[in-house]
Design an enzyme around this catalytic site. Sequence first.
Site, mmCIF file in Angstrom:
data_model
loop_
_atom_site.group_PDB
_atom_site.id
_atom_site.type_symbol
_atom_site.label_atom_id
_atom_site.label_comp_id
_atom_site.label_asym_id
_atom_site.label_seq_id
_atom_site.Cartn_x
_atom_site.Cartn_y
_atom_site.Cartn_z
ATOM 1 C CB SER A 128 -0.956 -0.040 1.199
ATOM 2 O OG SER A 128 -1.920 0.977 1.124
ATOM 3 C CG HIS A 133 -5.501 -2.226 -0.231
ATOM 4 N ND1 HIS A 133 -4.791 -1.601 -1.239
ATOM 5 C CD2 HIS A 133 -4.985 -1.741 0.937
ATOM 6 C CE1 HIS A 133 -3.906 -0.772 -0.712
ATOM 7 N NE2 HIS A 133 -4.002 -0.853 0.596
ATOM 8 C CG ASP A 180 6.103 25.008 0.637
ATOM 9 O OD1 ASP A 180 5.281 24.283 1.225
ATOM 10 O OD2 ASP A 180 6.925 25.735 1.240
#
Length: 429
Positions: free
Chosen positions: A143, A405, A352
């Site tokens: 993951s 998953h 940023d």
Amino acid sequence: MSDLQRLAGIHCRKHFFSLPLDHQAPDGECITVFARELVAPEHTDSNLPYLVYFQGGPGFGAIRPAANGGWIKRALQEYRVLLLDQRGTGLSSPINYASLAHLDSQAQADYLSHFRADSIIQDAELIRAQLIGDEKWSILGQSFGGFCVLKYLNDAPHGLHEAYITGGIPSLTRSADEVYQATYKRALAKNQDFFARFPDAQALVKRLAAYLQQNEVRIATGERLTVEMLQLLGINIGMEQGGEPVYYLLEQALIETAKGTQVNPLFLAHFCQLLDFNTNPIFALLHESIYCQQEASSWAAHRVRQTYEKFNYQADKPFLFTGEMVYPWFFDQFTNLKPLKHAAHLLADKADWPMLYDPAKLADNQVPVAAAIYSEDMFVEMNYSLETAAQVGNLKYWLTSEYEHNGIRMDGEHILDRLIGINRGERLR
């Protein structure tokens, strides 16, 4: 040796490393990073190569093994395994409201900005130098750990012999908005599957939602249980054997008493066990930032949700669970997140964030990479994973619908064995 611990079929040793908080300021503040080394008893004195495991998340400590099983069993046949508690998790200078209480909100946000994959990989490189010098090691990421693998390939491929990824190939360029546009669709499909499997679940959950709207109900950790909080249980339905606990909990949610219908105390206790937001705050604080490259997330999941009105519950419409999404109201409703609310908003507004990936550099990757891509994955969009797989040099993948998953948790020995075979040229995609 005296520091060796013994589990069932595993010998373990603890490692603690003092590393810079900010790798751009190596002489500044330090944090502790913990790793647990595993070796098969018969190989305790053998000079085996290392396989470093990067946990999913972000914000979760590495697995705590109880015995030699699953993917660890396969790995220990030829590696020493290093289970890394990524910075801020487990025993690695853990982050929570108490550990950050001495900082104001801006200082908290500044501190937390050093806990993304770029810093995790720089930690790993310093640890490699301390443990094995110039020797290379192998890595495995599940993951979010797969995101870390891609970052490792991008930043420090010279340290790697080979790499493995399960359920975690990120897009190299797509924004958080694009990620959530795709994963909301995945969540819709998983809801359809869940309610088809359990035909009375819709009636059970709608009855509970109506009760919550009419009554003040508090879960075991003290928070008021709201409908939107109830929807968060959907993070479990994207896992193999994850939907069953949700359904069985709904079955027991409401009980009849002498005073009428009430919420079962058992439900209120077990509900907390299925959500990790109070105990693992990095997930809520930094989850969206794992997609950010020189842009702010601006609470992407919350904004994108408005284009999927089905998730905004109304009594005359079907109830839907949400998925792996983080919302700003977490920091108003979850007790252990409330003290970090202002820092969370500062991080959501941060524009940023450094770049994570250089597509040109990854296109020229020489490190062998084998990846398992799960076609039905609710959390990592298959099409984006395939898109990236085509952009990364020397990456071979196994595309399968057999697993959800959490496949490595359910059948890890087989999955890792297959990936090792792919990297060794024994199996092709």
